[in-house]
Each structure stands twice: as structure tokens, then as C-alpha cells.
Scaffold this motif. Structure first.
Motif, PDB file in Angstrom:
ATOM      1  N   LEU A   4       0.867  -1.178   0.000  1.00 28.16           N
ATOM      2  CA  LEU A   4       0.000   0.000   0.000  1.00 28.16           C
ATOM      3  C   LEU A   4       0.901   1.224   0.000  1.00 28.16           C
ATOM      4  CD1 LEU A   4      -2.671  -1.116   2.645  1.00 28.16           C
ATOM      5  CD2 LEU A   4      -2.878  -1.177   0.151  1.00 28.16           C
ATOM      6  N   ASN A   5       0.958   1.906  -1.125  1.00 27.12           N
ATOM      7  CA  ASN A   5       1.886   3.023  -1.261  1.00 27.12           C
ATOM      8  C   ASN A   5       1.277   4.100  -2.157  1.00 27.12           C
ATOM      9  OD1 ASN A   5       2.435   2.109  -4.045  1.00 27.12           O
ATOM     10  ND2 ASN A   5       3.556   0.440  -3.040  1.00 27.12           N
ATOM     11  N   ASN A   6       2.057   5.122  -2.479  1.00 33.37           N
ATOM     12  CA  ASN A   6       1.508   6.237  -3.243  1.00 33.37           C
ATOM     13  C   ASN A   6       1.188   5.883  -4.692  1.00 33.37           C
ATOM     14  OD1 ASN A   6       4.221   5.941  -3.835  1.00 33.37           O
ATOM     15  ND2 ASN A   6       4.590   8.140  -4.059  1.00 33.37           N
ATOM     16  N   GLU A   7       1.622   4.702  -5.147  1.00 33.03           N
ATOM     17  CA  GLU A   7       1.259   4.251  -6.488  1.00 33.03           C
ATOM     18  C   GLU A   7       0.024   3.358  -6.473  1.00 33.03           C
ATOM     19  OE1 GLU A   7       4.557   2.360  -8.342  1.00 33.03           O
ATOM     20  OE2 GLU A   7       5.821   4.155  -8.323  1.00 33.03           O
ATOM     21  N   THR A   8      -0.076   2.474  -5.481  1.00 27.69           N
ATOM     22  CA  THR A   8      -1.184   1.515  -5.462  1.00 27.69           C
ATOM     23  C   THR A   8      -2.456   2.064  -4.815  1.00 27.69           C
ATOM     24  OG1 THR A   8      -0.393   0.557  -3.376  1.00 27.69           O
ATOM     25  CG2 THR A   8       0.396  -0.443  -5.422  1.00 27.69           C
ATOM     26  N   ILE A   9      -2.317   2.912  -3.810  1.00 31.71           N
ATOM     27  CA  ILE A   9      -3.512   3.413  -3.119  1.00 31.71           C
ATOM     28  C   ILE A   9      -4.443   4.167  -4.071  1.00 31.71           C
ATOM     29  CG2 ILE A   9      -4.333   5.018  -1.332  1.00 31.71           C
ATOM     30  CD1 ILE A   9      -1.943   4.119   0.380  1.00 31.71           C
ATOM     31  N   PRO A  10      -3.935   5.027  -4.962  1.00 30.66           N
ATOM     32  CA  PRO A  10      -4.857   5.680  -5.917  1.00 30.66           C
ATOM     33  C   PRO A  10      -5.588   4.688  -6.820  1.00 30.66           C
ATOM     34  CG  PRO A  10      -2.765   6.866  -5.827  1.00 30.66           C
ATOM     35  CD  PRO A  10      -2.571   5.591  -5.054  1.00 30.66           C
ATOM     36  N   MET A  11      -5.039   3.475  -6.972  1.00 30.89           N
ATOM     37  CA  MET A  11      -5.664   2.467  -7.825  1.00 30.89           C
ATOM     38  C   MET A  11      -6.773   1.696  -7.115  1.00 30.89           C
ATOM     39  SD  MET A  11      -2.102   0.937  -9.365  1.00 30.89           S
ATOM     40  CE  MET A  11      -2.940  -0.487 -10.078  1.00 30.89           C
ATOM     41  N   LEU A  12      -6.781   1.727  -5.789  1.00 29.59           N
ATOM     42  CA  LEU A  12      -7.739   0.927  -5.026  1.00 29.59           C
ATOM     43  C   LEU A  12      -9.177   1.312  -5.364  1.00 29.59           C
ATOM     44  CD1 LEU A  12      -6.075   0.822  -1.484  1.00 29.59           C
ATOM     45  CD2 LEU A  12      -6.274  -1.067  -3.109  1.00 29.59           C
ATOM     46  N   HIS A  13     -10.011   0.287  -5.504  1.00 24.63           N
ATOM     47  CA  HIS A  13     -11.429   0.467  -5.816  1.00 24.63           C
ATOM     48  C   HIS A  13     -12.218  -0.345  -4.788  1.00 24.63           C
ATOM     49  CE1 HIS A  13     -14.712   0.554  -9.178  1.00 24.63           C
ATOM     50  NE2 HIS A  13     -15.061   1.200  -8.086  1.00 24.63           N
ATOM     51  N   CYS A  14     -12.084   0.061  -3.512  1.00 22.99           N
ATOM     52  CA  CYS A  14     -12.702  -0.688  -2.412  1.00 22.99           C
ATOM     53  C   CYS A  14     -13.085   0.268  -1.296  1.00 22.99           C
ATOM     54  CB  CYS A  14     -11.739  -1.757  -1.880  1.00 22.99           C
ATOM     55  SG  CYS A  14     -10.214  -1.084  -1.186  1.00 22.99           S
ATOM     56  N   ALA A  15     -13.867  -0.238  -0.341  1.00 20.11           N
ATOM     57  CA  ALA A  15     -14.283   0.572   0.800  1.00 20.11           C
ATOM     58  C   ALA A  15     -13.424   0.290   2.029  1.00 20.11           C
ATOM     59  CB  ALA A  15     -15.753   0.288   1.133  1.00 20.11           C
ATOM     60  N   ILE A  16     -12.814  -0.910   2.064  1.00 22.79           N
ATOM     61  CA  ILE A  16     -12.120  -1.375   3.269  1.00 22.79           C
ATOM     62  C   ILE A  16     -10.833  -2.087   2.871  1.00 22.79           C
ATOM     63  CG2 ILE A  16     -12.258  -3.090   5.146  1.00 22.79           C
ATOM     64  CD1 ILE A  16     -15.299  -2.576   5.193  1.00 22.79           C
ATOM     65  N   VAL A  17      -9.804  -1.923   3.710  1.00 18.81           N
ATOM     66  CA  VAL A  17      -8.582  -2.717   3.584  1.00 18.81           C
ATOM     67  C   VAL A  17      -8.318  -3.398   4.920  1.00 18.81           C
ATOM     68  CG1 VAL A  17      -6.090  -2.703   3.238  1.00 18.81           C
ATOM     69  CG2 VAL A  17      -7.539  -1.267   1.798  1.00 18.81           C
ATOM     70  N   VAL A  18      -8.317  -4.725   4.905  1.00 20.22           N
ATOM     71  CA  VAL A  18      -7.984  -5.533   6.078  1.00 20.22           C
ATOM     72  C   VAL A  18      -7.217  -6.752   5.579  1.00 20.22           C
ATOM     73  CG1 VAL A  18      -8.795  -6.785   8.115  1.00 20.22           C
ATOM     74  CG2 VAL A  18     -10.148  -4.882   7.226  1.00 20.22           C
ATOM     75  N   GLY A  19      -6.001  -6.943   6.024  1.00 18.65           N
ATOM     76  CA  GLY A  19      -5.230  -8.090   5.549  1.00 18.65           C
ATOM     77  C   GLY A  19      -4.259  -8.618   6.585  1.00 18.65           C
ATOM     78  N   ALA A  20      -3.560  -9.685   6.203  1.00 18.93           N
ATOM     79  CA  ALA A  20      -2.661 -10.379   7.124  1.00 18.93           C
ATOM     80  C   ALA A  20      -1.208  -9.959   6.991  1.00 18.93           C
ATOM     81  CB  ALA A  20      -2.765 -11.888   6.897  1.00 18.93           C
ATOM     82  N   ALA A  21      -0.834  -9.295   5.907  1.00 20.72           N
ATOM     83  CA  ALA A  21       0.563  -8.932   5.700  1.00 20.72           C
ATOM     84  C   ALA A  21       1.044  -7.963   6.772  1.00 20.72           C
ATOM     85  CB  ALA A  21       0.737  -8.306   4.318  1.00 20.72           C
ATOM     86  N   ASN A  22       2.337  -8.050   7.096  1.00 22.98           N
ATOM     87  CA  ASN A  22       2.952  -7.097   8.008  1.00 22.98           C
ATOM     88  C   ASN A  22       3.399  -5.862   7.236  1.00 22.98           C
ATOM     89  OD1 ASN A  22       2.896  -8.535  10.551  1.00 22.98           O
ATOM     90  ND2 ASN A  22       4.408  -9.919   9.679  1.00 22.98           N
ATOM     91  N   ASN A  23       3.386  -4.712   7.928  1.00 27.39           N
ATOM     92  CA  ASN A  23       3.899  -3.470   7.343  1.00 27.39           C
ATOM     93  C   ASN A  23       3.294  -3.188   5.969  1.00 27.39           C
ATOM     94  OD1 ASN A  23       5.570  -3.027   9.562  1.00 27.39           O
ATOM     95  ND2 ASN A  23       7.272  -4.128   8.657  1.00 27.39           N
ATOM     96  N   GLN A  24       1.992  -3.168   5.916  1.00 29.27           N
ATOM     97  CA  GLN A  24       1.308  -2.973   4.631  1.00 29.27           C
ATOM     98  C   GLN A  24       1.529  -1.582   4.057  1.00 29.27           C
ATOM     99  OE1 GLN A  24      -2.821  -4.111   5.220  1.00 29.27           O
ATOM    100  NE2 GLN A  24      -2.203  -5.940   6.324  1.00 29.27           N
ATOM    101  N   LEU A  25       1.667  -0.582   4.934  1.00 32.46           N
ATOM    102  CA  LEU A  25       1.875   0.790   4.468  1.00 32.46           C
ATOM    103  C   LEU A  25       3.364   1.023   4.222  1.00 32.46           C
ATOM    104  CD1 LEU A  25      -0.439   2.729   6.962  1.00 32.46           C
ATOM    105  CD2 LEU A  25      -1.035   1.751   4.747  1.00 32.46           C
ATOM    106  N   ALA A  26       3.717   1.409   3.009  1.00 32.25           N
ATOM    107  CA  ALA A  26       5.123   1.667   2.702  1.00 32.25           C
ATOM    108  C   ALA A  26       5.638   2.851   3.511  1.00 32.25           C
ATOM    109  CB  ALA A  26       5.289   1.938   1.208  1.00 32.25           C
ATOM    110  N   ASP A  27       4.814   3.865   3.668  1.00 32.51           N
ATOM    111  CA  ASP A  27       5.127   5.039   4.486  1.00 32.51           C
ATOM    112  C   ASP A  27       3.922   5.271   5.391  1.00 32.51           C
ATOM    113  OD1 ASP A  27       5.088   7.861   5.326  1.00 32.51           O
ATOM    114  OD2 ASP A  27       6.843   8.073   4.036  1.00 32.51           O
ATOM    115  N   GLN A  28       4.074   4.988   6.671  1.00 32.82           N
ATOM    116  CA  GLN A  28       2.920   4.966   7.565  1.00 32.82           C
ATOM    117  C   GLN A  28       2.188   6.298   7.619  1.00 32.82           C
ATOM    118  OE1 GLN A  28       3.880   3.303  11.382  1.00 32.82           O
ATOM    119  NE2 GLN A  28       4.769   1.467  10.509  1.00 32.82           N
ATOM    120  N   ASP A  29       2.920   7.396   7.680  1.00 38.59           N
ATOM    121  CA  ASP A  29       2.270   8.702   7.783  1.00 38.59           C
ATOM    122  C   ASP A  29       1.598   9.081   6.469  1.00 38.59           C
ATOM    123  OD1 ASP A  29       1.739  11.246   9.178  1.00 38.59           O
ATOM    124  OD2 ASP A  29       3.111  12.088   7.709  1.00 38.59           O
ATOM    125  N   ARG A  30       2.362   9.014   5.385  1.00 43.17           N
ATOM    126  CA  ARG A  30       1.829   9.411   4.080  1.00 43.17           C
ATOM    127  C   ARG A  30       0.683   8.512   3.627  1.00 43.17           C
ATOM    128  NH1 ARG A  30       5.674   7.726  -0.448  1.00 43.17           N
ATOM    129  NH2 ARG A  30       4.583   5.767   0.007  1.00 43.17           N
TER     130      ARG A  30
END
Length: 366
Positions: free
Chosen positions: A259-285
Motif C-alpha cells: 500500500l503506497n503512493n502508487e497503489t492506493i490511488p488504484m484501489l477500488h474498495c471501501a475497506i482494507v484488512v489483511g494479514a501482511a505485516n507493514n502494509q503501508l510503505a510510508d505509515q504517515d503518508r
């Protein structure tokens, strides 16, 4: 056997400029390098915080581009384990280890026993467990050199494979997040995309199909996709397309930083919940990007806490009924995090970390 211990505070936080609001800015408690030429072992262990108890975390075997990337990974992962244990109400701290995979390096018994001897020299401050590319069988070899290991097979008195309980925790977190977003926690008819059908993704797909969700799956491994299609009614989607697939819930269940500044704009969903660790490439951004898109995000260290809950039963034996109860308690914790984030218009990652830190600080101040 060689152990090199250094203080990495200035180095660590030049790589994490967005961590300035967190107590971890002061540095991890301990970062240790270990290498053994005979077996090819190169390892880094990060012990983030042991206020609540000894640090617990998996050991992953991964081919990093360089040593700097390996260090960065172990620091982020160990910190996430601190938050995971704290927010789940467990009396353990956070740690992590990485075994650097290089050409010709395999997880031989000799290498694993060497790693176990190294862990033993840490005196119980860090307890190792299975993670990416390491299994219960690997833990058996590690246990020949140290008692500071969990994730052993049930036949040897261990807690067994944690992937089922990890998936169950993600499932519980999904239900709580759906409750927050849609007013009901039913997953029936919800379109859910699982990115990564490893052990956890496989179990998660089964749970979702049992609740009559519409499940889409993606993985780079054709055998994994074939295995899940044989037991569940799922639709296979190309890995590069699932991120933008029309979904209610997107579930990252492979490696982190997807989940980063390239993939998040592509998301077409209401919710993100998953099992991977450190899903956010940059936690604040990236937390702010999700908030801006009105996507409800359940922080990974909360959603995937079920595996840790299961594994630590080896350190404080409890009945499986209690393991299930503790995992189901994630439902209420998720709702609390999501409610506080909604009321304050803040990223959920920030709120969850704050709650985890508050518990640790309350113990430090006692």
C-alpha cells in the motif's frame, strides 16, 4: 561464532522521518548482527521494547537487495510486533529476526542450529518463531540449540501451525471493520479480494467462502491458486489487477509495503484488512492517503494478531478456548480503534499505535 552489537539510533531514524511522534524515536533496545562463515548464516535481530515482557517475533528468510534493506525490515517488523502484542493485551514485547538469503544459502540443520545458539546467547530477551519462508520444522532444528523458540509442532508440545488462527483473527477484524463501515458485520455477498494465497490466505479464503462472501484471489504461484480453487468457490484474478478490482474489501496477505503512493490511488474498495505485516510503505503518508480516499483501514498489526495470540500459548499454556476468546476480542479492539479514528478524522494506524504506546507507557510509569 561472532556477535556484533551496535547502537543504531541515528542511522535508524534517518530512515524513518515520520516516526518523530512515537517513543521509538529513542531507538530499539538492542540490534544485533550475527554471522557464521561455515554455514553461511547472516542474521540481524531487532529487539524493540521489552516493557511488557520478553520480545517475541518471527524469523524470516529473505533475499534482500543489500544489508541496509535487511536492517530496515527488521526494525520495522520488530516495532510492529511491539504494537501487536500491546494492543492485543499480551504480556510480551516486540522483536524480529531476519536471515539474509544469499546465493547458495539454504536453511540447513547446521545453519538453523547455529542461529539457535546465537539466540540462546541473548538470554531470553528475544524468543524466535516462524515467519516468511520459515516453518515449524525449522523451529525444531532451532530448538536443538535454544529453548527460546516457539511455533513448534503440536506433537512436540508446541502450539502448532499459527496460520489458521492468524486467518481467524483477520476474519474477525474484517467483520468488525464491515460493522463500522456498513452497520452490519455480515460478510455474505461482500466482494473480497485476497492478495496472496499462502497458508494464511488459504485459511482466510475458506472462512470467507463459508460465510458466502464473493472471493477473488491472486498469487504469483500457480500451485497455490490451484489448491484453493479445488476447495473453495473463488475467482482467480491476475496479481497485478487485483489492486484495482472493484471490491468491498481488499486483503493484502503477502509481503509488506504494497500500500503506497502508487497503489492506493488504484484501489477500488471501501475497506482494507489483511494479514501482511507493514502494509503501508510510508505509515504517515499512506495512512493519510487512505483516509483521503475514505477507505477504512484496519492496521495490520491489529488484524493479524491472531497468530501471535496462538503462538505465545507455548510460553503461558492456555486452553484453545481461551486462544479463541482472545482472538475474538480483537473485534472490540478494532471497533474501538475505528471509532476513535472516525471521531477525530485521523488515520487508523496512528490511533492504533497511540493506543499500543499508551499501554506500554502506563507500565513504564508505574
Amino acid at each position: 561464532m561472532k556477535i556484533i552489537e551496535q547502537s543504531f539510533s541515528s542511522y535508524i531514524f534517518s530512515n524513518y522521518p515520520n516516526d518523530s511522534t512515537h517513543f521509538s524515536q529513542k531507538g530499539h533496545e538492542q540490534v544485533v548482527y550475527f554471522q557464521d562463515e561455515a554455514t553461511g548464516l547472516q542474521a540481524i535481530v531487532g529487539i524493540h521494547d521489552t516493557t511488557l515482557g520478553p520480545a517475541v517475533g518471527g524469523v524470516r528468510f529473505f533475499e534482500y537487495q543489500n544489508e541496509r534493506d535487511a536492517l530496515k525490515d527488521v526494525l520495522r517488523l520488530s516495532r510492529g510486533m511491539t504494537y501487536k502484542a500491546s494492543i492485543a493485551g499480551l504480556d510480551f514485547g516486540g522483536g524480529k529476526a531476519v536471515l539474509i538469503q544469499k546465493k547458495g544459502t539454504t536453511l540447513t540443520e547446521a545453519l538453523l542450529r547455529k542461529y539457535g545458539a546465537f539466540i540462546d546467547r541473548l538470554g531470553g530477551h528475544y524468543i524466535t518463531a516462524p515467519d516468511y519462508n520459515t516453518t515449524m520444522d525449522h523451529m525444531v532444528d532451532i530448538a536443538k540449540s535454544t529453548r527460546h523458540v516457539i511455533g513448534l509442532p503440536a506433537a512436540l508440545g508446541g502450539s502448532g501451525d499459527p496460520s489458521g488462527n492468524t486467518a481467524y483473527g483477520v476474519y474477525i477484524a474484517m467483520k468488525a471493520t464491515v460493522k463500522q463501515a456498513f452497520g452490519t458485520d455480515s460478510l455474505a455477498g461482500k466482494k473480497i479480494g485476497i492478495a496472496g494465497i499462502g497458508k494464511v490466505g488459504y485459511h482466510l479464503a475458506q472462512l470467507l467462502c463459508q460465510e458466502q462472501a464473493i472471493v477473488y484471489v491472486a498469487d504469483i504461484c500457480a500451485k497455490r491458486l490451484q489448491a484453493i480453487t479445488e476447495v473453495c468457490k473463488v475467482e482467480v484474478v491476475a496479481a497485478e489487477r487485483l489492486c484495482s478490482w472493484p471490491l468491498d474489501i481488499y486483503a493484502p496477505c503477502a509481503l509488506g509495503a504494497t500500500l503506497n503512493n502508487e497503489t492506493i490511488p488504484m484501489l477500488h474498495c471501501a475497506i482494507v484488512v489483511g494479514a501482511a505485516n507493514n502494509q503501508l510503505a510510508d505509515q504517515d503518508r499512506d495512512g493519510k492517503l487512505l483516509l483521503k480516499k475514505s477507505i477504512v483501514y484496519t492496521p495490520d498489526f491489529l488484524a493479524n494478531a491472531g497468530g501471535l495470540i496462538n503462538a505465545v500459548t507455548e510460553l503461558e499454556p492456555k486452553s484453545q478456548n481461551l486462544v479463541k476468546q482472545r482472538t475474538e476480542a480483537l473485534y472490540t479492539i478494532c471497533l474501538d480503534v475505528l471509532d476513535k479514528a472516525a471521531k477525530t478524522a485521523r488515520p487508523t494506524q496512528e490511533v492504533a499505535e497511540e493506543m499500543a504506546i499508551q499501554r506500554i507507557q502506563s507500565i513504564k510509569n508505574t
